[in-house]
Design a protein around this motif. Structure first.
Motif, PDB file in Angstrom:
ATOM      1  N   PHE A 203      10.158 -57.907  10.039  1.00  0.00           N
ATOM      2  CA  PHE A 203       9.732 -58.934   9.083  1.00  0.00           C
ATOM      3  C   PHE A 203      10.624 -59.023   7.843  1.00  0.00           C
ATOM      4  O   PHE A 203      10.432 -59.906   7.011  1.00  0.00           O
ATOM      5  N   VAL A 204      11.578 -58.114   7.719  1.00  0.00           N
ATOM      6  CA  VAL A 204      12.499 -58.175   6.586  1.00  0.00           C
ATOM      7  C   VAL A 204      13.341 -59.445   6.640  1.00  0.00           C
ATOM      8  O   VAL A 204      13.678 -60.030   5.615  1.00  0.00           O
ATOM      9  N   ALA A 205      13.678 -59.905   7.845  1.00  0.00           N
ATOM     10  CA  ALA A 205      14.462 -61.132   7.990  1.00  0.00           C
ATOM     11  C   ALA A 205      13.697 -62.329   7.418  1.00  0.00           C
ATOM     12  O   ALA A 205      14.262 -63.163   6.692  1.00  0.00           O
ATOM     13  N   THR A 206      12.405 -62.413   7.734  1.00  0.00           N
ATOM     14  CA  THR A 206      11.590 -63.502   7.185  1.00  0.00           C
ATOM     15  C   THR A 206      11.517 -63.400   5.666  1.00  0.00           C
ATOM     16  O   THR A 206      11.588 -64.412   4.950  1.00  0.00           O
ATOM     17  N   LEU A 207      11.381 -62.184   5.167  1.00  0.00           N
ATOM     18  CA  LEU A 207      11.327 -61.978   3.716  1.00  0.00           C
ATOM     19  C   LEU A 207      12.591 -62.491   3.042  1.00  0.00           C
ATOM     20  O   LEU A 207      12.516 -63.232   2.054  1.00  0.00           O
ATOM     21  N   TRP A 208      13.761 -62.112   3.574  1.00  0.00           N
ATOM     22  CA  TRP A 208      15.009 -62.552   2.952  1.00  0.00           C
ATOM     23  C   TRP A 208      15.234 -64.055   3.117  1.00  0.00           C
ATOM     24  O   TRP A 208      15.857 -64.694   2.266  1.00  0.00           O
ATOM     25  N   GLY A 209      14.715 -64.610   4.189  1.00  0.00           N
ATOM     26  CA  GLY A 209      14.803 -66.065   4.331  1.00  0.00           C
ATOM     27  C   GLY A 209      14.034 -66.772   3.240  1.00  0.00           C
ATOM     28  O   GLY A 209      14.523 -67.729   2.619  1.00  0.00           O
ATOM     29  N   LEU A 210      12.838 -66.293   2.956  1.00  0.00           N
ATOM     30  CA  LEU A 210      12.006 -66.893   1.907  1.00  0.00           C
ATOM     31  C   LEU A 210      12.574 -66.611   0.517  1.00  0.00           C
ATOM     32  O   LEU A 210      12.586 -67.486  -0.351  1.00  0.00           O
ATOM     33  N   LEU A 211      13.029 -65.362   0.305  1.00  0.00           N
ATOM     34  CA  LEU A 211      13.579 -65.003  -1.006  1.00  0.00           C
ATOM     35  C   LEU A 211      14.841 -65.802  -1.321  1.00  0.00           C
ATOM     36  O   LEU A 211      14.981 -66.350  -2.423  1.00  0.00           O
ATOM     37  N   SER A 212      15.758 -65.867  -0.372  1.00  0.00           N
ATOM     38  CA  SER A 212      17.006 -66.572  -0.640  1.00  0.00           C
ATOM     39  C   SER A 212      16.779 -68.051  -0.878  1.00  0.00           C
ATOM     40  O   SER A 212      17.434 -68.667  -1.721  1.00  0.00           O
ATOM     41  N   ALA A 213      15.831 -68.637  -0.160  1.00  0.00           N
ATOM     42  CA  ALA A 213      15.548 -70.067  -0.332  1.00  0.00           C
ATOM     43  C   ALA A 213      14.933 -70.361  -1.696  1.00  0.00           C
ATOM     44  O   ALA A 213      15.402 -71.244  -2.426  1.00  0.00           O
TER      45      ALA A 213
ATOM     46  N   ALA B 232      17.074 -71.607   5.286  1.00  0.00           N
ATOM     47  CA  ALA B 232      16.928 -70.148   5.170  1.00  0.00           C
ATOM     48  C   ALA B 232      15.607 -69.587   5.717  1.00  0.00           C
ATOM     49  O   ALA B 232      15.628 -68.594   6.473  1.00  0.00           O
ATOM     50  N   PRO B 233      14.441 -70.159   5.368  1.00  0.00           N
ATOM     51  CA  PRO B 233      13.196 -69.580   5.894  1.00  0.00           C
ATOM     52  C   PRO B 233      13.118 -69.610   7.415  1.00  0.00           C
ATOM     53  O   PRO B 233      12.640 -68.653   8.046  1.00  0.00           O
ATOM     54  N   THR B 234      13.591 -70.711   8.009  1.00  0.00           N
ATOM     55  CA  THR B 234      13.549 -70.807   9.472  1.00  0.00           C
ATOM     56  C   THR B 234      14.480 -69.799  10.116  1.00  0.00           C
ATOM     57  O   THR B 234      14.143 -69.179  11.143  1.00  0.00           O
ATOM     58  N   ILE B 235      15.654 -69.609   9.516  1.00  0.00           N
ATOM     59  CA  ILE B 235      16.591 -68.619  10.047  1.00  0.00           C
ATOM     60  C   ILE B 235      15.995 -67.220   9.906  1.00  0.00           C
ATOM     61  O   ILE B 235      16.183 -66.350  10.770  1.00  0.00           O
ATOM     62  N   GLY B 236      15.253 -66.987   8.823  1.00  0.00           N
ATOM     63  CA  GLY B 236      14.572 -65.707   8.665  1.00  0.00           C
ATOM     64  C   GLY B 236      13.571 -65.469   9.783  1.00  0.00           C
ATOM     65  O   GLY B 236      13.448 -64.350  10.305  1.00  0.00           O
ATOM     66  N   ILE B 237      12.868 -66.520  10.186  1.00  0.00           N
ATOM     67  CA  ILE B 237      11.910 -66.396  11.296  1.00  0.00           C
ATOM     68  C   ILE B 237      12.646 -66.103  12.598  1.00  0.00           C
ATOM     69  O   ILE B 237      12.185 -65.311  13.428  1.00  0.00           O
ATOM     70  N   VAL B 238      13.807 -66.741  12.781  1.00  0.00           N
ATOM     71  CA  VAL B 238      14.623 -66.464  13.970  1.00  0.00           C
ATOM     72  C   VAL B 238      14.976 -64.975  14.023  1.00  0.00           C
ATOM     73  O   VAL B 238      14.878 -64.323  15.075  1.00  0.00           O
TER      74      VAL B 238
ATOM     75  N   PRO C 206      20.912 -54.173   6.256  1.00  0.00           N
ATOM     76  CA  PRO C 206      22.111 -55.007   6.460  1.00  0.00           C
ATOM     77  C   PRO C 206      21.959 -56.072   7.542  1.00  0.00           C
ATOM     78  O   PRO C 206      22.349 -57.221   7.340  1.00  0.00           O
ATOM     79  N   ALA C 207      21.380 -55.702   8.696  1.00  0.00           N
ATOM     80  CA  ALA C 207      21.330 -56.630   9.830  1.00  0.00           C
ATOM     81  C   ALA C 207      20.600 -57.940   9.507  1.00  0.00           C
ATOM     82  O   ALA C 207      21.151 -59.027   9.690  1.00  0.00           O
ATOM     83  N   PRO C 208      19.331 -57.880   9.035  1.00  0.00           N
ATOM     84  CA  PRO C 208      18.655 -59.140   8.727  1.00  0.00           C
ATOM     85  C   PRO C 208      19.295 -59.902   7.571  1.00  0.00           C
ATOM     86  O   PRO C 208      19.304 -61.139   7.565  1.00  0.00           O
ATOM     87  N   MET C 209      19.865 -59.200   6.584  1.00  0.00           N
ATOM     88  CA  MET C 209      20.507 -59.875   5.467  1.00  0.00           C
ATOM     89  C   MET C 209      21.768 -60.611   5.916  1.00  0.00           C
ATOM     90  O   MET C 209      22.042 -61.738   5.482  1.00  0.00           O
ATOM     91  N   ILE C 210      22.533 -59.977   6.812  1.00  0.00           N
ATOM     92  CA  ILE C 210      23.729 -60.639   7.336  1.00  0.00           C
ATOM     93  C   ILE C 210      23.343 -61.888   8.122  1.00  0.00           C
ATOM     94  O   ILE C 210      23.976 -62.948   7.993  1.00  0.00           O
ATOM     95  N   LEU C 211      22.294 -61.771   8.924  1.00  0.00           N
ATOM     96  CA  LEU C 211      21.847 -62.923   9.703  1.00  0.00           C
ATOM     97  C   LEU C 211      21.400 -64.063   8.791  1.00  0.00           C
ATOM     98  O   LEU C 211      21.834 -65.209   8.944  1.00  0.00           O
ATOM     99  N   VAL C 212      20.524 -63.752   7.827  1.00  0.00           N
ATOM    100  CA  VAL C 212      19.957 -64.800   6.973  1.00  0.00           C
ATOM    101  C   VAL C 212      21.034 -65.482   6.130  1.00  0.00           C
ATOM    102  O   VAL C 212      21.161 -66.716   6.130  1.00  0.00           O
TER     103      VAL C 212
END
Length: 278
Positions: free
Chosen positions: A186-196, A153-159, A33-39
């Motif tokens: 690294f899940v945040a980066t993954l969701w940033g790339l996936l969502s984009a 999205a990808p940059t926010i995933g890196i954040v 939930p946490a990285p998905m909410i952020l991204v």
């Protein structure tokens, strides 16, 4: 309805799901939930910050029509315009006023009503071109919004990953937990790339594609109706409009084939209605 967008997105996520299973990993490890909410939350927030509230709402309102992807078959449109030409030739331009009242397409209705009212051809062309341009600008705004989200999205995933790794460094005294915490980071980066790449960019491209198809239809209708106003012969009009249709779309439609077989013969009894795209 053209389901290409839905099928494509489902296949893309399905490929990720297949890879996760083949690697022996758990899908639940990616649904944090946490990285998905952020991204997703931050991506929408910065997208709104870089746009206006009105344009943001317009962009999301454009999504359903783009996903449905309704667009009239070009050859159907050609045959319907030819039918209108036959009607105008046998009954006069004033007869098109009835077609204007029956038309569900605002662009076609505008053109037919002005032809019946005797508007000058050049003035009518300028009016219709302005309508097409307004459509282009409106759709471009919606398409650009989602493409912008795809850039953020990808940059926010890196954040998100950096924030999580900072938390990891604070807990170096617990080596047993480091592997799990780093993986989660690294899940945040993954969701940033996936969502984009699986959502925002495809939706933006889809809106742009449907807009191009609708503008092509509007241009076809404009040229056809202006030719009708100028007194063009139906058979000559068909050949002229066919030359505006891409070769791969010169196929049989509901109104007749590319060769013009099955079209009306100028009896004036038909009541053609041009279809509007969603």
């Amino acid at each position: 309805m053209d389901p290409a967008t839905i099928i494509g997105i489902l296949l893309a996520f399905g490929a990720v799901y297949a890879m996760v299973n083949m690697e022996g990993a758990s899908v639940s490890s990616l649904l944090l939930p946490a990285p998905m909410i952020l991204v997703f939350g931050a991506t929408l927030a910065v997208g709104l910050a870089g746009s206006t509230l009105k344009d943001t709402l317009h962009a999301f309102k454009s999504v359903p029509a783009a996903i449905k992807g309704k667009s009239a078959n070009p050859m159907d449109t050609v045959e319907e315009l030819v039918s209108l030409a036959e009607k105008a030739r046998s009954e006069g331009l004033l007869s098109l006023e009835g077609e204007a009242q029956d038309s569900k397409d605002s662009f076609t209705r505008l053109a037919l009503q002005n032809i019946a009212d005797g508007t000058d051809g050049e003035d009518l062309r300028v009016m219709l071109e302005d309508e097409i341009h307004a459509k282009k600008v409106s759709d471009h705004t919606a398409s650009k919004f989602f493409k912008t989200l795809g850039g953020y999205a990808p940059t926010i995933g890196i954040v998100g990953t950096v924030v999580s790794l900072t938390h990891v460094l604070e807990n170096l005294s617990e080596p047993a937990e480091l592997g799990h915490m780093i993986a989660a980071a690294f899940v945040a980066t993954l969701w940033g790339l996936l969502s984009a790449n699986f959502m925002w960019l495809p939706i933006g491209d889809r809106i742009a594609k449907i807009s191009d198809l609708e503008q092509d239809r509007m241009n076809l209708v404009m040229e056809g109706l202006l030719a009708i106003q100028a007194g063009s012969q139906p058979l000559l009009l068909r050949e002229r409009l066919k030359s505006m249709v891409p070769p791969h779309k010169l196929k049989e439609g509901k109104g007749g084939s590319a060769s013009g077989k099955g079209s009306s013969k100028g009896s004036g009894k038909s009541e053609p209605k041009l279809k509007a795209a969603a």
